[in-house]
Design a protein around this motif. Structure first.
Motif, PDB file in Angstrom:
ATOM      1  N   PRO A 162      -8.627  10.201  11.569  1.00 17.57           N
ATOM      2  CA  PRO A 162      -8.697   9.176  10.524  1.00 17.57           C
ATOM      3  C   PRO A 162      -8.997   7.800  11.119  1.00 17.57           C
ATOM      4  CG  PRO A 162      -6.431   9.888  10.852  1.00 17.57           C
ATOM      5  CD  PRO A 162      -7.282  10.751  11.715  1.00 17.57           C
ATOM      6  N   SER A 163      -9.705   6.993  10.369  1.00 14.91           N
ATOM      7  CA  SER A 163     -10.024   5.639  10.818  1.00 14.91           C
ATOM      8  C   SER A 163      -8.783   4.760  10.681  1.00 14.91           C
ATOM      9  CB  SER A 163     -11.168   5.058   9.984  1.00 14.91           C
ATOM     10  OG  SER A 163     -10.712   4.821   8.654  1.00 14.91           O
ATOM     11  N   TYR A 164      -8.814   3.627  11.361  1.00 11.49           N
ATOM     12  CA  TYR A 164      -7.704   2.681  11.227  1.00 11.49           C
ATOM     13  C   TYR A 164      -7.604   2.182   9.792  1.00 11.49           C
ATOM     14  CZ  TYR A 164      -7.131   2.665  16.259  1.00 11.49           C
ATOM     15  OH  TYR A 164      -6.890   3.045  17.548  1.00 11.49           O
ATOM     16  N   ARG A 165      -8.744   2.044   9.149  1.00 17.01           N
ATOM     17  CA  ARG A 165      -8.750   1.608   7.745  1.00 17.01           C
ATOM     18  C   ARG A 165      -8.033   2.636   6.858  1.00 17.01           C
ATOM     19  NH1 ARG A 165     -12.695  -2.070   5.715  1.00 17.01           N
ATOM     20  NH2 ARG A 165     -12.084  -2.516   3.592  1.00 17.01           N
ATOM     21  N   ASP A 166      -8.305   3.940   7.098  1.00 17.53           N
ATOM     22  CA  ASP A 166      -7.623   4.992   6.336  1.00 17.53           C
ATOM     23  C   ASP A 166      -6.116   4.946   6.588  1.00 17.53           C
ATOM     24  OD1 ASP A 166      -9.944   6.070   5.179  1.00 17.53           O
ATOM     25  OD2 ASP A 166     -10.284   7.383   6.911  1.00 17.53           O
ATOM     26  N   ILE A 167      -5.736   4.815   7.836  1.00 14.03           N
ATOM     27  CA  ILE A 167      -4.301   4.775   8.175  1.00 14.03           C
ATOM     28  C   ILE A 167      -3.645   3.570   7.511  1.00 14.03           C
ATOM     29  CG2 ILE A 167      -2.636   4.510  10.047  1.00 14.03           C
ATOM     30  CD1 ILE A 167      -4.677   6.098  11.795  1.00 14.03           C
ATOM     31  N   GLU A 168      -4.314   2.420   7.574  1.00 10.81           N
ATOM     32  CA  GLU A 168      -3.763   1.216   6.939  1.00 10.81           C
ATOM     33  C   GLU A 168      -3.593   1.428   5.433  1.00 10.81           C
ATOM     34  OE1 GLU A 168      -4.639  -3.545   6.288  1.00 10.81           O
ATOM     35  OE2 GLU A 168      -6.236  -2.266   7.065  1.00 10.81           O
ATOM     36  N   LEU A 169      -4.590   2.026   4.807  1.00  7.87           N
ATOM     37  CA  LEU A 169      -4.516   2.300   3.368  1.00  7.87           C
ATOM     38  C   LEU A 169      -3.312   3.169   3.044  1.00  7.87           C
ATOM     39  CD1 LEU A 169      -5.792   2.324   0.470  1.00  7.87           C
ATOM     40  CD2 LEU A 169      -6.961   4.410   1.210  1.00  7.87           C
ATOM     41  N   TYR A 170      -3.086   4.226   3.816  1.00  9.98           N
ATOM     42  CA  TYR A 170      -1.974   5.141   3.540  1.00  9.98           C
ATOM     43  C   TYR A 170      -0.621   4.520   3.873  1.00  9.98           C
ATOM     44  CZ  TYR A 170      -5.449   8.748   2.674  1.00  9.98           C
ATOM     45  OH  TYR A 170      -6.489   9.471   2.164  1.00  9.98           O
ATOM     46  N   VAL A 171      -0.582   3.682   4.899  1.00 15.18           N
ATOM     47  CA  VAL A 171       0.669   2.976   5.202  1.00 15.18           C
ATOM     48  C   VAL A 171       1.005   2.033   4.059  1.00 15.18           C
ATOM     49  CG1 VAL A 171       1.735   1.241   6.701  1.00 15.18           C
ATOM     50  CG2 VAL A 171       0.551   3.194   7.713  1.00 15.18           C
ATOM     51  N   ARG A 172       0.005   1.290   3.588  1.00 13.36           N
ATOM     52  CA  ARG A 172       0.240   0.367   2.469  1.00 13.36           C
ATOM     53  C   ARG A 172       0.639   1.127   1.202  1.00 13.36           C
ATOM     54  NH1 ARG A 172      -1.499  -4.943   2.881  1.00 13.36           N
ATOM     55  NH2 ARG A 172      -2.631  -5.401   4.784  1.00 13.36           N
ATOM     56  N   ARG A 173       0.030   2.264   0.996  1.00 17.94           N
ATOM     57  CA  ARG A 173       0.333   3.040  -0.208  1.00 17.94           C
ATOM     58  C   ARG A 173       1.772   3.552  -0.190  1.00 17.94           C
ATOM     59  NH1 ARG A 173      -3.345   7.751  -2.808  1.00 17.94           N
ATOM     60  NH2 ARG A 173      -2.102   7.990  -4.662  1.00 17.94           N
ATOM     61  N   ASN A 174       2.240   3.979   0.977  1.00 20.99           N
ATOM     62  CA  ASN A 174       3.596   4.531   1.073  1.00 20.99           C
ATOM     63  C   ASN A 174       4.661   3.495   1.371  1.00 20.99           C
ATOM     64  OD1 ASN A 174       3.498   7.624   0.872  1.00 20.99           O
ATOM     65  ND2 ASN A 174       1.698   7.089   2.059  1.00 20.99           N
ATOM     66  N   PHE A 175       4.288   2.394   1.994  1.00 20.93           N
ATOM     67  CA  PHE A 175       5.266   1.366   2.342  1.00 20.93           C
ATOM     68  C   PHE A 175       4.917   0.027   1.715  1.00 20.93           C
ATOM     69  CE2 PHE A 175       5.792   4.592   5.566  1.00 20.93           C
ATOM     70  CZ  PHE A 175       7.166   4.697   5.639  1.00 20.93           C
ATOM     71  N   GLY A 176       4.189   0.061   0.605  1.00 15.22           N
ATOM     72  CA  GLY A 176       3.868  -1.156  -0.122  1.00 15.22           C
ATOM     73  C   GLY A 176       5.080  -1.630  -0.898  1.00 15.22           C
ATOM     74  N   GLY A 177       4.928  -2.723  -1.568  1.00 14.80           N
ATOM     75  CA  GLY A 177       6.045  -3.247  -2.329  1.00 14.80           C
ATOM     76  C   GLY A 177       6.748  -4.333  -1.559  1.00 14.80           C
ATOM     77  N   SER A 178       7.946  -4.577  -1.939  1.00 16.71           N
ATOM     78  CA  SER A 178       8.699  -5.692  -1.350  1.00 16.71           C
ATOM     79  C   SER A 178      10.127  -5.238  -1.109  1.00 16.71           C
ATOM     80  CB  SER A 178       8.677  -6.864  -2.316  1.00 16.71           C
ATOM     81  OG  SER A 178       9.594  -7.849  -1.897  1.00 16.71           O
ATOM     82  N   PHE A 179      10.724  -5.809  -0.094  1.00 21.36           N
ATOM     83  CA  PHE A 179      12.134  -5.539   0.147  1.00 21.36           C
ATOM     84  C   PHE A 179      12.989  -6.182  -0.943  1.00 21.36           C
ATOM     85  CE2 PHE A 179      11.370  -5.371   4.981  1.00 21.36           C
ATOM     86  CZ  PHE A 179      11.092  -4.037   4.919  1.00 21.36           C
ATOM     87  N   GLY A 180      12.418  -7.160  -1.641  1.00 22.45           N
ATOM     88  CA  GLY A 180      13.179  -7.857  -2.663  1.00 22.45           C
ATOM     89  C   GLY A 180      13.938  -9.018  -2.044  1.00 22.45           C
ATOM     90  N   ASP A 181      14.644  -9.726  -2.859  1.00 20.02           N
ATOM     91  CA  ASP A 181      15.401 -10.881  -2.397  1.00 20.02           C
ATOM     92  C   ASP A 181      16.883 -10.563  -2.521  1.00 20.02           C
ATOM     93  OD1 ASP A 181      15.961 -13.433  -1.481  1.00 20.02           O
ATOM     94  OD2 ASP A 181      15.907 -14.301  -3.490  1.00 20.02           O
ATOM     95  N   TRP A 182      17.360  -9.663  -1.657  1.00 21.77           N
ATOM     96  CA  TRP A 182      18.750  -9.225  -1.735  1.00 21.77           C
ATOM     97  C   TRP A 182      19.625 -10.069  -0.831  1.00 21.77           C
ATOM     98  CZ3 TRP A 182      15.836  -4.367  -0.606  1.00 21.77           C
ATOM     99  CH2 TRP A 182      15.409  -3.778  -1.791  1.00 21.77           C
ATOM    100  N   ASP A 183      20.763 -10.381  -1.330  1.00 20.26           N
ATOM    101  CA  ASP A 183      21.732 -11.130  -0.505  1.00 20.26           C
ATOM    102  C   ASP A 183      22.750 -10.203   0.075  1.00 20.26           C
ATOM    103  OD1 ASP A 183      20.536 -13.577  -0.989  1.00 20.26           O
ATOM    104  OD2 ASP A 183      21.629 -13.839  -2.869  1.00 20.26           O
TER     105      ASP A 183
END
Length: 190
Positions: free
Chosen positions: A169-190
């Motif tokens: 897989p290309s680095y672009r493909d890996i980046e896409l899949y990482v973003r897809r599975n680990f996208g989002g935000s941790f949120g603003d938790w205290d």
């Protein structure tokens, strides 16, 4: 019958799923067939203001709610999957399986086991880097937002891509899949 649980889930959704399973069991040989309700991420319901898990108590006892008459076809098997421990009133009706988080070496073994063995020459060299990245995310996040399911899904997606293309897989493909599975935000938790 799987039912994903969210923090906005209601008891009506849970009861409705049990009712569907009960209806399926009617007029069936219960020695040969049993319906199973699977509540995925049941721990998220603990944060719901609707308190949807309250509906489970009578459903797990005899399968009935309100004026229902108990009968064998109303007893439905139940599996609740959670990344968090539930309150004791709910946990005393089941079995708790608790595992320690895997180390990086375990993640590499698991990652290599998830993918298609015939394409290992393309995926196996990537797995240690993905495992190290996952461990870095787990150390950085202040509250459990990402988990093993995200790591497993990432490996599976890359494996499926390699199965289709028969190339690394290309680095672009890996980046896409990482973003897809680990996208989002941790949120603003205290």
């Amino acid at each position: 019958m799987p039912l994903p649980i969210f923090t906005k889930s209601s008891s009506q959704g849970i009861v409705g799923t049990f009712r569907q399973c009960q209806k399926y069991q009617q007029m069936k040989d219960l020695k040969q067939l049993t319906s199973v309700v699977i509540l995925d991420e049941v721990g998220l319901a603990e944060d719901s203001p609707n308190m949807p898990l309250k509906a489970l108590h009578p459903l797990l006892e005899d399968g009935c709610i309100d004026e229902d008459e108990p009968s064998p076809d109303k007893k439905v098997s139940f599996v609740g999957i959670s990344n968090w421990a539930l309150d004791p009133a709910k946990m005393n009706r089941g079995i708790l399986l608790s595992r320690i988080p895997p180390c990086e070496e375990d993640l590499v073994k698991i990652g290599r086991g998830i993918g298609n063995k015939t394409n290992g020459k393309f995926t196996d060299p990537l797995i240690p880097y993905l495992a190290a990245g996952y461990m870095a995310v787990m150390k950085k996040q202040p509250k459990a937002f990402f988990g093993l399911r995200d790591y497993y899904s990432l490996i599976k997606m890359i494996s499926v891509l390699v199965e289709k293309t028969k190339e690394r897989p290309s680095y672009r493909d890996i980046e896409l899949y990482v973003r897809r599975n680990f996208g989002g935000s941790f949120g603003d938790w205290d």
